[in-house]
Design an enzyme around this catalytic site. Structure first.
Site, PDB file in Angstrom:
ATOM      1  CG  HIS A  79     111.322   3.509  49.446  1.00 22.82           C
ATOM      2  ND1 HIS A  79     110.766   3.645  47.996  1.00 22.82           N
ATOM      3  CD2 HIS A  79     111.972   2.518  49.135  1.00 22.82           C
ATOM      4  CE1 HIS A  79     111.917   2.700  47.789  1.00 22.82           C
ATOM      5  NE2 HIS A  79     111.670   2.206  47.996  1.00 22.82           N
ATOM      6  CD  GLU A 130     110.325  -1.267  49.214  1.00 24.27           C
ATOM      7  OE1 GLU A 130     111.330  -0.323  49.652  1.00 24.27           O
ATOM      8  OE2 GLU A 130     109.679  -2.544  48.514  1.00 24.27           O
TER       9      GLU A 130
HETATM   10 CO    CO Z   1     112.208   0.039  47.802  1.00 24.85          CO
END
Ligand code: CO
Length: 134
Positions: A79, A130
């Protein structure tokens, strides 16, 4: 709305080998491994002048990156994390735009002790995103 790139997280099957690669081959400053049992990972932080790379290795039975590593045996980008000033305002805007927030949609305390949310990769060019309140 999004601000700085806080980190790029790379899931790795061999944390020692990945640490060596970043430290010795790429010449980066790396941390000691940091176990984060609450998040199901052990993390090595790679400090770059403008951002961080986090090398993630599964920790415990229910690691959130175990399935990812089953599909990506040599590791891969798991991510990317962008900073936002106000995570609830960001969430509400994204939901209004039709984006899917993972889990129950409420921010959780992340690996840096700050509120975080994850956004569905299918809504963001195939990348798990995120958001962290800076
Ligand atoms: Co992270």
């Amino acid at each position: 709305m999004i601000g700085k790139l806080n980190h790029v997280a790379i899931a790795v099957p061999d944390l020692e080998a990945a640490t060596k690669l970043y430290r010795d081959t790429l010449g980066a400053k790396v941390s000691a491994p940091v176990p984060q049992p609450a998040h199901g990972v052990t993390v090595v932080f790679v400090e770059l002048p403008n951002t961080k790379v986090e090398l993630l290795h599964p920790l415990g039975e229910k690691s959130p990156i175990a399935a990812f590593l089953e599909k990506n045996a040599t590791g891969g980008i798991h991510h990317i994390c962008y900073e936002v000033e106000d995570i609830l305002a960001a969430r509400d805007k994204l939901k209004a735009e039709g984006a899917r927030v993972l889990g129950d949609g409420e921010p959780k305390i992340g690996a840096h002790d700050k509120p975080v949310l994850f956004l569905h990769p299918k809504d963001f060019c195939g990348t798990l995103v995120e958001l962290e309140q800076a």
